[in-house]
Design a protein around this motif. Sequence first.
Motif, PDB file in Angstrom:
ATOM      1  N   GLU A 213      12.456  47.524  10.251  1.00  0.00           N
ATOM      2  CA  GLU A 213      13.209  46.698  11.174  1.00  0.00           C
ATOM      3  C   GLU A 213      13.455  47.320  12.545  1.00  0.00           C
ATOM      4  O   GLU A 213      14.420  46.949  13.208  1.00  0.00           O
ATOM      5  CB  GLU A 213      14.580  46.351  10.571  1.00  0.00           C
ATOM      6  N   THR A 260      20.338  39.199  11.642  1.00  0.00           N
ATOM      7  CA  THR A 260      21.076  40.387  11.211  1.00  0.00           C
ATOM      8  C   THR A 260      20.168  41.614  11.166  1.00  0.00           C
ATOM      9  O   THR A 260      20.238  42.487  12.027  1.00  0.00           O
ATOM     10  CB  THR A 260      21.702  40.134   9.831  1.00  0.00           C
ATOM     11  N   SER A 261      19.289  41.664  10.168  1.00  0.00           N
ATOM     12  CA  SER A 261      18.464  42.851   9.950  1.00  0.00           C
ATOM     13  C   SER A 261      17.541  43.154  11.118  1.00  0.00           C
ATOM     14  O   SER A 261      17.390  44.312  11.531  1.00  0.00           O
ATOM     15  CB  SER A 261      17.622  42.671   8.682  1.00  0.00           C
ATOM     16  N   LYS A 264      19.805  42.828  14.826  1.00  0.00           N
ATOM     17  CA  LYS A 264      20.932  43.769  14.817  1.00  0.00           C
ATOM     18  C   LYS A 264      22.280  43.104  15.140  1.00  0.00           C
ATOM     19  O   LYS A 264      23.168  43.737  15.729  1.00  0.00           O
ATOM     20  CB  LYS A 264      20.675  44.943  15.771  1.00  0.00           C
ATOM     21  N   HIS A 266      25.724  41.822  13.579  1.00  0.00           N
ATOM     22  CA  HIS A 266      26.484  42.133  12.364  1.00  0.00           C
ATOM     23  C   HIS A 266      26.524  40.909  11.455  1.00  0.00           C
ATOM     24  O   HIS A 266      26.758  39.782  11.916  1.00  0.00           O
ATOM     25  CB  HIS A 266      27.901  42.570  12.722  1.00  0.00           C
ATOM     26  N   ASN A 277      20.652  33.333   6.756  1.00  0.00           N
ATOM     27  CA  ASN A 277      19.622  34.352   6.552  1.00  0.00           C
ATOM     28  C   ASN A 277      18.484  33.725   5.763  1.00  0.00           C
ATOM     29  O   ASN A 277      18.693  33.190   4.665  1.00  0.00           O
ATOM     30  CB  ASN A 277      20.194  35.538   5.773  1.00  0.00           C
ATOM     31  N   TYR A 282      18.523  40.208   4.024  1.00  0.00           N
ATOM     32  CA  TYR A 282      18.699  40.567   5.431  1.00  0.00           C
ATOM     33  C   TYR A 282      20.020  41.301   5.699  1.00  0.00           C
ATOM     34  O   TYR A 282      20.013  42.353   6.360  1.00  0.00           O
ATOM     35  CB  TYR A 282      18.585  39.320   6.309  1.00  0.00           C
ATOM     36  N   TYR A 286      20.477  45.282   6.989  1.00  0.00           N
ATOM     37  CA  TYR A 286      21.283  45.688   8.149  1.00  0.00           C
ATOM     38  C   TYR A 286      22.143  46.895   7.794  1.00  0.00           C
ATOM     39  O   TYR A 286      22.121  47.921   8.492  1.00  0.00           O
ATOM     40  CB  TYR A 286      22.162  44.519   8.590  1.00  0.00           C
ATOM     41  N   HIS A 287      22.912  46.783   6.702  1.00  0.00           N
ATOM     42  CA  HIS A 287      23.810  47.875   6.309  1.00  0.00           C
ATOM     43  C   HIS A 287      23.029  49.086   5.808  1.00  0.00           C
ATOM     44  O   HIS A 287      23.399  50.236   6.100  1.00  0.00           O
ATOM     45  CB  HIS A 287      24.778  47.384   5.233  1.00  0.00           C
TER      46      HIS A 287
END
Length: 537
Positions: A213, A260-261, A264, A266, A277, A282, A286-287
Motif C-alpha cells: 500500500e 483507508t488502506s 491513508k 483513518h 470499504n 482495508y 491501514y492499522h
Amino acid sequence: MYPKTNSVGKNTALALMAIGIIAFLFSCKPPKEEEEATANKRPNIIFIMSDDHAYQAISAYSDKLINTPNIDRIAKEGMLFEKAFVSNSICAPSRAVILTGKHSHVNGLVDNAVKFDSTQVTFPKILREKGYQTAMIGKWHLKTEPTGFDYWKVLPGQGHYYNPEFRTKNGVELDSGYVTDLITDFAIDWLDEAKESEEPFMLMYQHKAPHREWLPTEENFRKYTKKEFPEPESLLDDYSGRGSAAREAEMRIDTHMGVTSDNKIHPDIAEKMGYENFLTWYPYAYHNNLDRMSPSERAAWEEVYGPINAEFEKANLQGDELTKWKYQRYMQDYLASIESVDENVGRLLDYLEKNGLAENTIIVYTSDQGFYLGEHGWFDKRFMYEESFRTPLMIKWPGVIKEGSRNTDLVQNLDFAETFLDAAGVAIPKEMQGKSMLPLLKGEEVEWRDALYYHYYEYPGIHAVKRHNGVRTDRYKLIHFYYDVDEWELYDLEKDPHEMNNIYEDPAYAEVKKEMHNKLDELMSQYKDEVVMPTEK
C-alpha cells in the motif's frame, strides 16, 4: 680512453639487463591480449528488481511523473529496452518465470496461490554449481525457502515497509528501519564479503517497493504530498470500446481502491463519512501498516497525513472529484516510494564504483511486471494491455554494451535466465523456453522473435481479471478472454496505442485477424500450452 671492466662485472650487468627486459615484457602485455583476458573473465551479475514499478514512472522512459536519476544511470551507461514484456503479469508467477526460464504452465506456478516447486532447475542453481557466489536479498514471494543461493535474507510474503521482518536460514528476525534502505544495507554487506573472493558473484537484489500500500519515508512523503501530477487521458474511462473483461475488473480507482488502506484516511473518518470499504481487510491493512511505526515515525506521519485527513473530511468529495482526489493521493505515495528505490539504487551503484566492481559487473534493472497509474481508471496489473504487460528494462555491462544504446526487439522476462547463463559462459538447458539476449546486448544483427506469448490464470480471484492468453507482434495484439466468457480483442498499437477500441470485428482487419490467430496457434504449439475451460478440468 674508457675505463676498463672485468669480464665478471660485464657478465653480471648483461644478466641483470636481460632479467629486466624479460620482466618488462611480461608486465607490459600487448593490449589485445589484455582485452582477451578481460573478456574471458566471468562477469559478476546484479539483478535489481522492484515490485510493480511501472515504466511510466522512470524518467529514462518518461519524465512526466518523476525524475529517477540513479536508475537512469543504468540506461545512460548501458542499454534501455523499449519493448520488454512479461509472460504473466502477476508477482509470484513472474518471479518463477525469471528463475526457471520457463512459462508458467511449464514451471507450475500459474498464480499467486501456488507454491513454487523449488526442486526444479533455476539459473542461480546452475551458476552456483559453476563456481559463482550467489545471494538472494529482499522480496522472494514464492512460499518456499530460496534454493540455489549461498546466502539469502528475504521478506516473508509481501513484507512490510516499516520495521520489517526478514526470513533467513536461521529463522525470522525483526529489523528496525525502512525496508528499501535495509535491503540495500544487506546487499552491500554481502558484497563486502563476496568481493574478497576470486570467484564471480550473482546477487538478486529485489525491492518490495513500490508494491501496494505504498508507505514512503518521512523525507519523501513530506516532499511528495505537496505535489500534483498530470492525469492520464483515460482516468475516467467508461470501457465502451472493449468487452466485459475490462468493465468487470475490480481494480478501478473510483470504487475498488481503499480510501483507508491505500489513500491513508483513518478508518473512523471513512466510516463516519459513509465511504464503504470494497474489501473488509482495508481498515485492518491501514492499522497493520501504521502500527508498525516507532513513536517518532508515527508522529512524523501524523504531522503530514493528519491535515490531509482533516481536509478530506471537510471536502466530502463524491463522483469524479473523488476519483481525481484518490488518483493524486495514489500518485503521491506510489512515486514517493519509488524515490527511495532510486536513492538506494544510487547507493549500490556508487558502492560498486568505489570498490572497483563496476567494470566487470552486469547490472540489470527491471520490475516483476508493469502497473496501471490511472490509465483506464485502474491501479494494479494482470491484463495483457500495455501498461501491465510491459516492463522497464535497462542493462549495463561496461565494455560489452554500448553506452546510451536503445533496443526495440520484443524481449521478455522469459529471457533473463538464458541471458545470465550465456553471459557467464554456461550452457543453457534445453528445457528453458526463452532466448539469450546476449547478441542484442552486443548490438549484433540477429534473427529475433517476431511475437510474444502471454497467459494469465488468476480468476476467479482478487481484482476479478478474467483468464486470458494472447499474442503481441510489433504492431498488433490479439487477446482471448476465456473461462466464463469467450471474447476476443484485437488492437492496432500503431493507430490505437492506448488500446481504447477493439477492432476484432472490423472487416478492414480481417486479414490481420487471421494472421494473428495463426501466430497465436503457432506459439501455443511451440510452448505446449492450451486454454482449459472449467468443464474440461
